[in-house]
Design a protein around this motif. Sequence first.
Motif, PDB file in Angstrom:
ATOM      1  N   ASN A 287      -4.985 -10.222  -4.457  1.00 13.37           N
ATOM      2  CA  ASN A 287      -4.807  -9.665  -3.104  1.00 13.37           C
ATOM      3  C   ASN A 287      -4.315  -8.227  -3.173  1.00 13.37           C
ATOM      4  OD1 ASN A 287      -2.426 -10.704  -4.184  1.00 13.37           O
ATOM      5  ND2 ASN A 287      -1.613 -11.458  -2.257  1.00 13.37           N
TER       6      ASN A 287
ATOM      7  N   ARG B 134     -10.289  -3.028   5.128  1.00 16.79           N
ATOM      8  CA  ARG B 134      -9.852  -3.016   6.541  1.00 16.79           C
ATOM      9  C   ARG B 134      -9.075  -1.732   6.852  1.00 16.79           C
ATOM     10  NH1 ARG B 134      -6.540  -8.568   7.001  1.00 16.79           N
ATOM     11  NH2 ARG B 134      -5.952  -7.970   4.893  1.00 16.79           N
TER      12      ARG B 134
ATOM     13  N   GLY C 220      -4.198 -12.783   9.004  1.00 15.97           N
ATOM     14  CA  GLY C 220      -4.929 -11.611   8.516  1.00 15.97           C
ATOM     15  C   GLY C 220      -4.867 -11.539   7.005  1.00 15.97           C
TER      16      GLY C 220
ATOM     17  N   ASP D 289       0.811  -1.218   0.000  1.00 14.48           N
ATOM     18  CA  ASP D 289       0.000   0.000   0.000  1.00 14.48           C
ATOM     19  C   ASP D 289       0.843   1.266   0.000  1.00 14.48           C
ATOM     20  OD1 ASP D 289      -2.297  -1.694   0.263  1.00 14.48           O
ATOM     21  OD2 ASP D 289      -1.754  -1.915   2.366  1.00 14.48           O
TER      22      ASP D 289
ATOM     23  N   THR E 109       2.919 -12.667   2.727  1.00 12.78           N
ATOM     24  CA  THR E 109       2.103 -13.264   1.681  1.00 12.78           C
ATOM     25  C   THR E 109       2.875 -14.477   1.137  1.00 12.78           C
ATOM     26  OG1 THR E 109       0.761 -12.814  -0.283  1.00 12.78           O
ATOM     27  CG2 THR E 109       2.955 -11.791  -0.222  1.00 12.78           C
TER      28      THR E 109
ATOM     29  N   THR F 238      -5.976 -11.669   2.962  1.00 12.75           N
ATOM     30  CA  THR F 238      -7.044 -10.958   2.253  1.00 12.75           C
ATOM     31  C   THR F 238      -8.201 -11.897   1.909  1.00 12.75           C
ATOM     32  OG1 THR F 238      -5.974 -11.418   0.139  1.00 12.75           O
ATOM     33  CG2 THR F 238      -5.415  -9.330   1.202  1.00 12.75           C
TER      34      THR F 238
ATOM     35  N   VAL G  88      -1.400  -3.831   6.840  1.00  8.39           N
ATOM     36  CA  VAL G  88      -2.734  -4.444   7.014  1.00  8.39           C
ATOM     37  C   VAL G  88      -2.518  -5.880   7.427  1.00  8.39           C
ATOM     38  CG1 VAL G  88      -5.019  -4.291   5.961  1.00  8.39           C
ATOM     39  CG2 VAL G  88      -3.033  -3.675   4.620  1.00  8.39           C
TER      40      VAL G  88
HETATM   41  P1  IMP Z   1      -2.549 -12.910   1.518  1.00  9.55           P
HETATM   42  O1  IMP Z   1      -1.638 -12.329   0.493  1.00  9.55           O
HETATM   43  O2  IMP Z   1      -4.014 -12.669   1.218  1.00  9.55           O
HETATM   44  O3  IMP Z   1      -2.250 -14.347   1.796  1.00  9.55           O
HETATM   45  O4  IMP Z   1      -2.288 -12.133   2.906  1.00  9.55           O
HETATM   46  C1  IMP Z   1      -1.078 -12.268   3.624  1.00  9.55           C
HETATM   47  C2  IMP Z   1      -0.666 -10.963   4.262  1.00  9.55           C
HETATM   48  O5  IMP Z   1      -0.281 -10.049   3.252  1.00  9.55           O
HETATM   49  C3  IMP Z   1      -1.780 -10.276   5.067  1.00  9.55           C
HETATM   50  O6  IMP Z   1      -1.182  -9.597   6.156  1.00  9.55           O
HETATM   51  C4  IMP Z   1      -2.333  -9.261   4.090  1.00  9.55           C
HETATM   52  O7  IMP Z   1      -2.938  -8.161   4.732  1.00  9.55           O
HETATM   53  C5  IMP Z   1      -1.058  -8.848   3.377  1.00  9.55           C
HETATM   54  N1  IMP Z   1      -1.305  -8.354   2.019  1.00  9.55           N
HETATM   55  C6  IMP Z   1      -1.622  -9.067   0.925  1.00  9.55           C
HETATM   56  N2  IMP Z   1      -1.771  -8.270  -0.135  1.00  9.55           N
HETATM   57  C7  IMP Z   1      -1.538  -7.022   0.279  1.00  9.55           C
HETATM   58  C8  IMP Z   1      -1.506  -5.758  -0.377  1.00  9.55           C
HETATM   59  O8  IMP Z   1      -1.701  -5.632  -1.586  1.00  9.55           O
HETATM   60  N3  IMP Z   1      -1.220  -4.690   0.408  1.00  9.55           N
HETATM   61  C9  IMP Z   1      -0.951  -4.806   1.733  1.00  9.55           C
HETATM   62  N4  IMP Z   1      -0.954  -5.960   2.381  1.00  9.55           N
HETATM   63  C10 IMP Z   1      -1.238  -7.068   1.669  1.00  9.55           C
END
Ligand code: IMP
Length: 429
Positions: free
Chosen positions: A42, A307, A131, A17, A243, A133, A277
Motif C-alpha cells: 500500500n 488518486r 478509501g 506521502d 490503515t 488502496t 488520500v
Molecule cells: P489500506 O492501507 O489500503 O487499507 O488503506 C487504508 C487507508 O490508508 C486509506 O485511506 C489509504 O488511502 C491510506 N493509505 C494506505 N497507504 C498509504 C500510503 O502509503 N500513503 C498515504 N495513504 C495511505
Amino acid sequence: MSFKKNVDLLVGAQWGDEGKGKVVDMLGSEVDVFVRFQGGANAGHTVISEGQKVVFHLLPSGMLYPGKLCVLGNGLVIDPEQFLAETSELFNKGQDKARLAVSPHAHVVMPYHKMLDKLQEEARGKGRKIGTTGRGIGPCYVDKYSRSGLRVEDLLNPDVLRERLTYILEEKNLILTKLYNQKPLPFDEIYEPAKRWGEAIAPYVDDTRALLRKAVDEGQHILLEGAQAALLDIDHGTYPYVTSSSTSAAGAFTGTGLAPSDLTRVIAVVKAYTTRVGEGPFPTEDFEEAGETLRKNGGEYGATTGRPRRCGWLDMVALKYSMELNGASVIALTKLDVLTGMGGIKVCTAYDLDGERITSWPNDTRTLDELKPVYEVLPGWNEDITNCKTFEELPANAQAYVKYIEQSLNVPVFLIGVGADRTQTIVRG
Ligand code: IMP
C-alpha cells in the motif's frame, strides 16, 4: 566488546506521502541496513536518483544502494506478486545491488485478500468507505490476528501450504459465495501459484530478527523505514479511517523483534503542508484555489493508486500529537519548495468547536469532522529555492517558516527538502 548502538527510526508524521522514500534515500549512503517493519504494497516510496524515478511499494527504499542489507521484517504483509515484480524490475535494470532478506514470519497477501478488500469497500457503500488502496492489507492483517493467515514460511513447504490453504480457502469461499455472491476460488488456482511464489522467495528468506540483532550489536547503522504515517495508525490514528498496522514508532519493535532500548533517534518526516488520500477527517483541507495549487505544484497524486490527494495547510495541533506519539528527536521537513509563490502561508494553531478553543488533538473522528481550524498566516516567499544548498541561502520568510515549526513543536528540523532529487536537500549541522 560492545559497540554504540546506531538505530534510526523514520516515521511519517501526518497522513502519509510525506516524502519518506526521498529522506531514506538521502540518508542512505550512511546507512548499513534498511528495514521495513509494517504495512505492505500500500506504500509508495518514490526515490529520484540521478534523474531516474523509482517507486517502491514493498521493498525498502535503500534498494538502490550497492552492498547494503535490506530487510522486510515480520510485521509486513507481503504480496508475492508485487515482491517478484519489484525485485525482477530492479534485476532487469541492473539495480539489484542490495542484499535482501525476508522474514519467514511476515504474512502473505493472497489473491482472496485483495478481492475481499475491494468487495468490503463496495459493501460499505457511500459515506462509509475507508478509501483503501485495494492492496489486500486490511483482510491480510485480519487473518494474521485471527490466526488464519499464511506466513512466508508456509509458502516454502508445499505440504504445509496444502494443509493450511485447504481449510483457509474453505472459509474464504464461504465468505465469497454466501456473503458477496462471488464464484468460489478453485484450490489449484491459488495453491499452484503460491507454491511457485514460495520457490521464488525462498532464496531471500532469513532469520531477520537475528540478522538485525547482530547488526545492532555490531554498531551498524540501521534505518527502520516506516510506511504510511502516525495519523493512519490502527490504534492512534483517525479510526476507522486508518490503515491496519501500527504505523507510529511503536510498530517498529513488534515488526522487527528489536527492542525499544535499541533505538537512538526518531526521525519524523513532516511535509511542509498536509495531504491525505482516502476518506476521513482532515481539518485543514483547503477546498479553494490554494488546495488545487498545492496539488498541482506538489504533484499530489497517489504513487500507489494515482488518486488525487486532498491538500491543505500545516496542522500544528495534529503535528504536536504526532511528535508526542512518536517521541520525535528530529524533523525532516519535505517539499518546502511547493510553498513558493503561495502568498501568505496558513498554519493551523488551534481548533474551534462551537465557540470552544481546542489546542490538543481530539482523537475522535466525529469531533474532528465538526471542528474548524484557527489559522495564523505567515508571510510567504516567491524566490526559487530549489537550488538552495544551505539554510542561510533560503529566503528569510522560508527560514522563518522552518523556525516557526521547530519552535511550535520543540523538535529541531535537521533536513529540508527543496526539490524532488536526492541532491535537492539541505542538511543542517
Ligand atoms: P489500506 O492501507 O489500503 O487499507 O488503506 C487504508 C487507508 O490508508 C486509506 O485511506 C489509504 O488511502 C491510506 N493509505 C494506505 N497507504 C498509504 C500510503 O502509503 N500513503 C498515504 N495513504 C495511505
